[in-house]
Design a protein around this motif. Structure first.
Motif, PDB file in Angstrom:
ATOM      1  N   LEU A 152       0.859  -1.197   0.012  1.00  0.00           N
ATOM      2  CA  LEU A 152      -0.033   0.240  -0.159  1.00  0.00           C
ATOM      3  C   LEU A 152       0.971   1.156   0.131  1.00  0.00           C
ATOM      4  O   LEU A 152       0.564   2.158  -0.661  1.00  0.00           O
ATOM      5  CB  LEU A 152      -0.984   0.051   1.216  1.00  0.00           C
ATOM      6  CG  LEU A 152      -1.948  -0.960   0.999  1.00  0.00           C
ATOM      7  CD1 LEU A 152      -2.843  -1.160   2.378  1.00  0.00           C
ATOM      8  CD2 LEU A 152      -2.820  -1.037  -0.124  1.00  0.00           C
TER       9      LEU A 152
ATOM     10  N   LYS B 172       3.806   1.622  -1.615  1.00  0.00           N
ATOM     11  CA  LYS B 172       4.289   1.546  -2.825  1.00  0.00           C
ATOM     12  C   LYS B 172       2.824   2.363  -3.744  1.00  0.00           C
ATOM     13  O   LYS B 172       3.144   3.201  -4.734  1.00  0.00           O
ATOM     14  CB  LYS B 172       4.507   0.396  -3.351  1.00  0.00           C
ATOM     15  CG  LYS B 172       5.641   0.673  -4.634  1.00  0.00           C
ATOM     16  CD  LYS B 172       6.050  -0.810  -5.056  1.00  0.00           C
ATOM     17  CE  LYS B 172       6.758  -1.457  -3.870  1.00  0.00           C
ATOM     18  NZ  LYS B 172       7.354  -2.786  -4.472  1.00  0.00           N
ATOM     19  N   GLN B 173       1.717   1.955  -3.189  1.00  0.00           N
ATOM     20  CA  GLN B 173       0.827   2.343  -4.185  1.00  0.00           C
ATOM     21  C   GLN B 173       0.649   3.944  -3.996  1.00  0.00           C
ATOM     22  O   GLN B 173       0.125   4.757  -5.071  1.00  0.00           O
ATOM     23  CB  GLN B 173      -0.657   1.701  -3.732  1.00  0.00           C
ATOM     24  CG  GLN B 173      -1.938   1.913  -4.265  1.00  0.00           C
ATOM     25  CD  GLN B 173      -2.004   1.328  -5.832  1.00  0.00           C
ATOM     26  OE1 GLN B 173      -1.115   0.284  -5.880  1.00  0.00           O
ATOM     27  NE2 GLN B 173      -2.781   1.810  -6.752  1.00  0.00           N
TER      28      GLN B 173
ATOM     29  N   GLY C 195       2.986   6.255  -5.760  1.00  0.00           N
ATOM     30  CA  GLY C 195       2.667   6.207  -7.119  1.00  0.00           C
ATOM     31  C   GLY C 195       2.129   7.602  -7.733  1.00  0.00           C
ATOM     32  O   GLY C 195       1.998   7.870  -8.744  1.00  0.00           O
TER      33      GLY C 195
ATOM     34  N   LYS D 148      -4.316   7.340  -6.189  1.00  0.00           N
ATOM     35  CA  LYS D 148      -3.798   6.229  -6.262  1.00  0.00           C
ATOM     36  C   LYS D 148      -3.156   5.791  -7.733  1.00  0.00           C
ATOM     37  O   LYS D 148      -3.813   6.460  -8.649  1.00  0.00           O
ATOM     38  CB  LYS D 148      -4.557   4.946  -5.912  1.00  0.00           C
ATOM     39  CG  LYS D 148      -5.771   4.926  -6.849  1.00  0.00           C
ATOM     40  CD  LYS D 148      -6.878   3.955  -6.263  1.00  0.00           C
ATOM     41  CE  LYS D 148      -8.144   3.871  -6.999  1.00  0.00           C
ATOM     42  NZ  LYS D 148      -7.824   3.290  -8.618  1.00  0.00           N
TER      43      LYS D 148
ATOM     44  N   SER E  48      -2.852   3.539 -10.827  1.00  0.00           N
ATOM     45  CA  SER E  48      -3.876   2.613 -11.404  1.00  0.00           C
ATOM     46  C   SER E  48      -3.162   1.334 -11.961  1.00  0.00           C
ATOM     47  O   SER E  48      -2.119   1.219 -12.261  1.00  0.00           O
ATOM     48  CB  SER E  48      -4.507   3.189 -12.566  1.00  0.00           C
ATOM     49  OG  SER E  48      -3.481   3.534 -13.623  1.00  0.00           O
TER      50      SER E  48
ATOM     51  N   ARG F  51      -1.031  -3.721  -9.441  1.00  0.00           N
ATOM     52  CA  ARG F  51       0.213  -3.566  -8.970  1.00  0.00           C
ATOM     53  C   ARG F  51       0.770  -4.661  -7.953  1.00  0.00           C
ATOM     54  O   ARG F  51       2.047  -4.588  -7.984  1.00  0.00           O
ATOM     55  CB  ARG F  51       0.217  -2.053  -8.002  1.00  0.00           C
ATOM     56  CG  ARG F  51       0.077  -0.832  -8.868  1.00  0.00           C
ATOM     57  CD  ARG F  51       0.858  -0.720  -9.952  1.00  0.00           C
ATOM     58  NE  ARG F  51       0.512   0.312 -11.089  1.00  0.00           N
ATOM     59  CZ  ARG F  51       1.137   1.279 -11.116  1.00  0.00           C
ATOM     60  NH1 ARG F  51       2.413   1.553 -10.568  1.00  0.00           N
ATOM     61  NH2 ARG F  51       0.711   2.179 -12.133  1.00  0.00           N
TER      62      ARG F  51
ATOM     63  N   ALA G  48      -6.506  -0.965   3.534  1.00  0.00           N
ATOM     64  CA  ALA G  48      -6.665  -0.195   2.127  1.00  0.00           C
ATOM     65  C   ALA G  48      -7.967   1.011   2.038  1.00  0.00           C
ATOM     66  O   ALA G  48      -8.127   1.666   1.142  1.00  0.00           O
ATOM     67  CB  ALA G  48      -6.388  -0.997   0.978  1.00  0.00           C
TER      68      ALA G  48
ATOM     69  N   TYR H   3      -9.590   1.577  -3.787  1.00  0.00           N
ATOM     70  CA  TYR H   3      -8.457   0.659  -3.962  1.00  0.00           C
ATOM     71  C   TYR H   3      -9.515  -0.907  -4.107  1.00  0.00           C
ATOM     72  O   TYR H   3      -9.985  -1.162  -3.184  1.00  0.00           O
ATOM     73  CB  TYR H   3      -7.556   0.503  -2.719  1.00  0.00           C
ATOM     74  CG  TYR H   3      -6.400  -0.575  -2.810  1.00  0.00           C
ATOM     75  CD1 TYR H   3      -5.362   0.124  -3.227  1.00  0.00           C
ATOM     76  CD2 TYR H   3      -6.498  -1.661  -2.683  1.00  0.00           C
ATOM     77  CE1 TYR H   3      -4.247  -0.595  -3.561  1.00  0.00           C
ATOM     78  CE2 TYR H   3      -5.291  -2.668  -2.677  1.00  0.00           C
ATOM     79  CZ  TYR H   3      -4.205  -2.081  -3.141  1.00  0.00           C
ATOM     80  OH  TYR H   3      -3.160  -2.702  -3.406  1.00  0.00           O
TER      81      TYR H   3
ATOM     82  N   GLU I 131      -6.235  -3.207  -8.179  1.00  0.00           N
ATOM     83  CA  GLU I 131      -4.941  -2.921  -7.768  1.00  0.00           C
ATOM     84  C   GLU I 131      -4.091  -4.194  -7.390  1.00  0.00           C
ATOM     85  O   GLU I 131      -2.854  -4.011  -7.195  1.00  0.00           O
ATOM     86  CB  GLU I 131      -5.061  -1.648  -6.842  1.00  0.00           C
ATOM     87  CG  GLU I 131      -5.159  -0.242  -7.125  1.00  0.00           C
ATOM     88  CD  GLU I 131      -6.505  -0.117  -7.845  1.00  0.00           C
ATOM     89  OE1 GLU I 131      -6.957   0.314  -8.840  1.00  0.00           O
ATOM     90  OE2 GLU I 131      -7.720  -0.620  -6.965  1.00  0.00           O
ATOM     91  N   ALA I 132      -4.634  -5.083  -6.608  1.00  0.00           N
ATOM     92  CA  ALA I 132      -4.195  -6.153  -6.078  1.00  0.00           C
ATOM     93  C   ALA I 132      -5.063  -7.314  -6.129  1.00  0.00           C
ATOM     94  O   ALA I 132      -6.282  -7.304  -6.230  1.00  0.00           O
ATOM     95  CB  ALA I 132      -4.009  -6.041  -4.672  1.00  0.00           C
TER      96      ALA I 132
ATOM     97  N   GLN J 116       4.266  -4.344  -9.487  1.00  0.00           N
ATOM     98  CA  GLN J 116       5.272  -3.849  -8.628  1.00  0.00           C
ATOM     99  C   GLN J 116       5.902  -4.819  -7.674  1.00  0.00           C
ATOM    100  O   GLN J 116       7.066  -4.951  -7.545  1.00  0.00           O
ATOM    101  CB  GLN J 116       4.987  -2.424  -7.947  1.00  0.00           C
ATOM    102  CG  GLN J 116       4.492  -1.434  -8.904  1.00  0.00           C
ATOM    103  CD  GLN J 116       4.068  -0.340  -8.285  1.00  0.00           C
ATOM    104  OE1 GLN J 116       3.512  -0.467  -6.973  1.00  0.00           O
ATOM    105  NE2 GLN J 116       4.409   0.735  -8.523  1.00  0.00           N
TER     106      GLN J 116
END
Length: 475
Positions: A68, A70-71, A74, A81, A83, A86, A108, A114, A137-138, A161
């Motif tokens: 999160l 790292k999100q 971005g 957030k 897109s 990730r 999140a 998210y 996102e995940a 990522q």
């Protein structure tokens, strides 16, 4: 390799966004566990990590927070957030996928919109494919279903990522090595240098061989188990007649009268047999193993976690990776030949500074194995003869609650307050007679004390909730 010793006293001392720190604080999470202290500095620095840590040490948060963070990094605004997909998290079982996704979603909530998608077998793939219309996102997935989805969709991994492998040793034990290799091949063909994070209770050669080509100078971190064996009283019961194994389990349950107990078997067939035996003897029991339908497993876990059943007969799927509170008693109806599995089994009790009891049934020829278990846990395990055990039907301890399911949920704008209001104001139930309430998309599960089951059923059958009639059934 480094081990415990990092002195980061709270999450505010970590390089985490205030958005995440505030969210943790809202949830009452202020101080990191040992595994979080050890791993977060490297994980947040985008280093590859390999973490050896037992179940129940808080490792999920150790990889959720870097994902999160790292999100948030971005975008320039902490509340915007990046897109696209990730993060990808692989787990060995459907239950662990559920738990990881739940915790990821919970943290999140600090990031608007998210989206977390779960991909597991045991349910139709169509709705899961349809969910990809809006790219998450995940993704939290089991290896087999992830490969199914990748083969049937245009899901892009180009922006990935972070790749997390959770309970890696179990993934290998369950025969997913080939599937994992295929996943890695797809990632390597699509993504340039993603961060890899691996968490495992043990690090066998099979795990190290699989991941060694992927990781870039990984930090190998070992966190000592938080299971306090000195809080667990272990007793071995020698069977004088193998035909009396299931009788002995029933006798132990009436001897110790636990409010919560997990009974472990080595094989799924044995789980089913023991479950039927205990059910026929009027225990409030549920079964759990990998061959059950997902809906059956979900219902069984829900009943056990809400005290609507107080005995769970399970394969070792319940020894690790399930979000189950500390239980009073663990019984190994069959000795596990694997020392680590035994330690995971008994680790279901004796948690949170509470004492627990772990019993194991064994045959005379297995005496040496009992001694090995004692050495591994650094305890003396006294042995008793099972012929001294007696089953007493009048000493069976019943579950505290009964589960009710009503045919309305979030889609019908139902919430917990509505349920409590109906039952306390219209049915006049004491608030203490209501246990956990779980509101799903199309239904609601309510734990009600036994004395209030009949008035609760009558209330729902005769009244409306938010102007709508609902159907109700006991489970």
């Amino acid at each position: 390799m480094h081990t415990n010793g990092v002195d980061n006293e709270d999450f505010a001392s970590q390089p985490l966004s205030s958005v995440l720190v505030d969210r943790l604080s809202t949830l009452g999470i202020v101080n990191p566990t040992d595994v979080q202290k050890e791993t977060l500095p490297d994980a947040l620095a985008n280093k590859d990590i390999i973490v050896k840590a037992k179940t129940g040490t808080g490792k999920t948060l150790a990889f959720v927070l870097p994902i999160l963070q790292k999100q948030l990094n971005g975008k320039s605004s902490s509340l915007e957030k990046a897109s696209g997909l990730r993060a990808l998290i692989l787990c060995p079982t459907r239950e662990l996928v559920d738990q990881v996704a739940e915790q990821l979603r919970s943290i999140a909530k600090a990031i608007p919109n998210y989206k977390v998608l779960q991909l597991t077998g045991g349910m139709p793939i169509g709705p899961q494919l349809a969910s990809l219309k809006h790219v998450p996102e995940a993704i939290v997935a089991t290896p087999g279903r992830l490969l199914d989805v990748l083969s049937k969709s245009k899901l892009s991994l180009d922006n990935l990522q972070t790749m997390v492998i959770d309970e890696a040793d179990r993934i290998m034990d369950m025969g997913f090595a080939d599937q994992m290799q295929r996943v890695f091949d797809i990632i390597n063909a699509s993504v340039s240098d993603p961060q890899y994070m691996l968490f495992s209770a043990t690090l066998p050669a099979s795990v190290q061989h699989l991941v060694s080509p992927l990781f870039r100078q990984p930090q190998v971190i070992e966190v000592q188990s938080q299971v306090q064996h000195d809080l667990i009283e272990q007793v071995a019961w020698q069977l004088t007649d193998d035909n009396k194994r299931y009788y002995s389990v029933a006798a132990l349950l009436t001897e110790y009268q636990p409010q919560s107990c997990i009974v472990f078997c080595n094989k799924k067939r044995e789980v089913d047999e023991l479950y039927q035996y205990l059910l026929s003897n009027k225990f409030d029991v549920i079964a759990l193993h990998g061959d059950m339908q997902q809906s059956e497993r979900d219902n069984a876990l829900r009943k056990f976690k809400t005290a609507c059943a107080n005995v769970m007969v399970a394969s070792d799927v319940a020894a690790r990776g399930l979000d189950i509170d500390t239980v009073e008693l663990v019984i190994s109806a069959h000795v596990s030949v694997d020392i680590d599995t035994h330690i995971h089994r008994i680790g279901r009790t004796g948690r949170a500074n509470k004492k627990g009891i772990a019993l194991v049934l064994y045959e005379a020829m297995q005496q040496n194995h009992i001694e090995r278990l004692a050495d591994a846990t650094q305890q003396k395990i006294p042995s008793k003869k099972s012929q001294a055990l007696r089953f007493h039907a009048n000493r069976i301890r019943q579950a505290l609650f009964k589960g009710l399911i009503i045919s309305a949920g979030k889609k019908q704008k139902i919430n917990k307050v509505d349920i409590v209001g109906v039952l306390t104001k219209q049915a006049m139930l004491p608030p203490d007679d209501l246990g956990k309430i779980i509101v799903s998309a199309q239904s609601t599960f309510i734990a009600v004390k036994l004395r209030s089951v009949k008035p609760a059923l009558k209330c729902f059958r005769g009244n409306k909730i938010k102007g709508k009639r609902v159907s109700v059934k006991a489970t």
